[in-house]
Design an enzyme around this catalytic site. Sequence first.
Site, PDB file in Angstrom:
ATOM      1  N   ASP A  50      -4.541   0.402  -0.514  1.00 52.01           N
ATOM      2  CA  ASP A  50      -3.876  -0.884  -0.710  1.00 52.01           C
ATOM      3  C   ASP A  50      -4.478  -1.928   0.216  1.00 52.01           C
ATOM      4  OD1 ASP A  50      -1.875  -0.415  -2.700  1.00 52.01           O
ATOM      5  OD2 ASP A  50      -0.856   0.862  -1.241  1.00 52.01           O
ATOM      6  N   HIS A  82      -6.827  -0.906  -4.639  1.00 55.40           N
ATOM      7  CA  HIS A  82      -5.893  -1.895  -5.195  1.00 55.40           C
ATOM      8  C   HIS A  82      -5.981  -3.164  -4.352  1.00 55.40           C
ATOM      9  CE1 HIS A  82      -1.334  -2.806  -6.091  1.00 55.40           C
ATOM     10  NE2 HIS A  82      -2.136  -3.729  -6.579  1.00 55.40           N
ATOM     11  N   MET A  84      -4.812  -6.515  -3.396  1.00 57.21           N
ATOM     12  CA  MET A  84      -3.730  -7.507  -3.433  1.00 57.21           C
ATOM     13  C   MET A  84      -4.193  -8.672  -2.569  1.00 57.21           C
ATOM     14  SD  MET A  84      -0.645  -4.748  -3.211  1.00 57.21           S
ATOM     15  CE  MET A  84      -1.760  -3.546  -2.516  1.00 57.21           C
TER      16      MET A  84
HETATM   17  C1  DX5 Z   1       2.814  -1.815  -2.421  1.00 58.70           C
HETATM   18  C2  DX5 Z   1       1.556  -0.992  -2.616  1.00 58.70           C
HETATM   19  C3  DX5 Z   1       1.862   0.417  -3.015  1.00 58.70           C
HETATM   20  C4  DX5 Z   1       2.570   1.177  -1.929  1.00 58.70           C
HETATM   21  C5  DX5 Z   1       3.466   2.193  -2.548  1.00 58.70           C
HETATM   22  O1  DX5 Z   1       2.491  -3.137  -2.134  1.00 58.70           O
HETATM   23  O2  DX5 Z   1       0.738  -1.543  -3.635  1.00 58.70           O
HETATM   24  O3  DX5 Z   1       0.681   1.136  -3.404  1.00 58.70           O
HETATM   25  O4  DX5 Z   1       1.671   1.820  -1.057  1.00 58.70           O
HETATM   26  O5  DX5 Z   1       4.310   2.706  -1.570  1.00 58.70           O
HETATM   27  P1  DX5 Z   1       5.562   3.613  -1.956  1.00 58.70           P
HETATM   28  O6  DX5 Z   1       5.073   4.727  -2.829  1.00 58.70           O
HETATM   29  O7  DX5 Z   1       6.090   4.069  -0.644  1.00 58.70           O
HETATM   30  O8  DX5 Z   1       6.512   2.706  -2.689  1.00 58.70           O
HETATM   31 ZN    ZN Z   2      -1.027  -0.137  -4.494  1.00 55.82          ZN
END
Ligand code: DX5
Ligand code: ZN
Length: 242
Positions: A50, A82, A84
């Site tokens: 992330d 990913h 963001m």
């Molecule tokens: C949230 C991230 C997710 C996060 C998920 O902004 O994109 O990938 O790591 O975390 P959990 O599984 O704990 O909700």
């Molecule tokens: Zn993610």
Amino acid sequence: MGLEWVVHNLLTHPRRLPLVSASILSADFARLGEECRGALDAGADLLHLDVMDGHFAPNLTMGPDLCQAVRAAVPEAFLDVHLMVTEPNRYVEPFVRAGADHLTFHVEAVRGRDAVALAGSIRGAGASAGIALNPATRAQDVLEIVEHFEMVLVMSVVPGFSGQTFMGEVLDKVREIRASLRADQRLEMDGGIDGASGRRCVEAGCDVLASASAIFGRAAHERSGVIEEIRGPSKSGNVAGS
Ligand code: DX5
Ligand code: ZN
């Protein structure tokens, strides 16, 4: 560019479905290599990284150097990155050079023809491309360009932090998107995934489940059990696109 990566890509040619992508956001960063190795040994199919820039999401997480360190620690792992971030185009080359196999960026950051062009750049750099939507974003925003992506990622929490509660209302969007996908395109859910929510996602049409706190929040010896709970009961004949 060569498209050799396509036949080796775990998303377009999965060994099994659903795939579990262990999100290292909840890993112990002081022992990151060990944590990544442990998640793969416990049965995770992919590692989910992330990347947040403090603008698109209210957190700062990991950059290309960290990706490179993960790549060195687990050379065989499939790295599902990913992004963001508000300007994903700036980070394609650095992350692919750092070992990313797949890059997902957000339709709220880059949309329409620009998103299609960015998907082309990602493939040109040697990775597969995904498009993500926040919980508040309508399916239509990705459906008009979805044919250009190897994966769609539906967020079931607002981007920023692990450990948030799964938002079940996004499942209608999953059903709508699934109806428009080819067999070789994946649909990932990300946010609040554990055994129970994972099952609802798979029933709605997801075939990749990203999970951070449910996996890394547990003791190392419990993680294989958690990962199998998230994967759920395997169905025969569900491996598409291989
Ligand atoms: C949230 C991230 C997710 C996060 C998920 O902004 O994109 O990938 O790591 O975390 P959990 O599984 O704990 O909700
Ligand atoms: Zn993610």
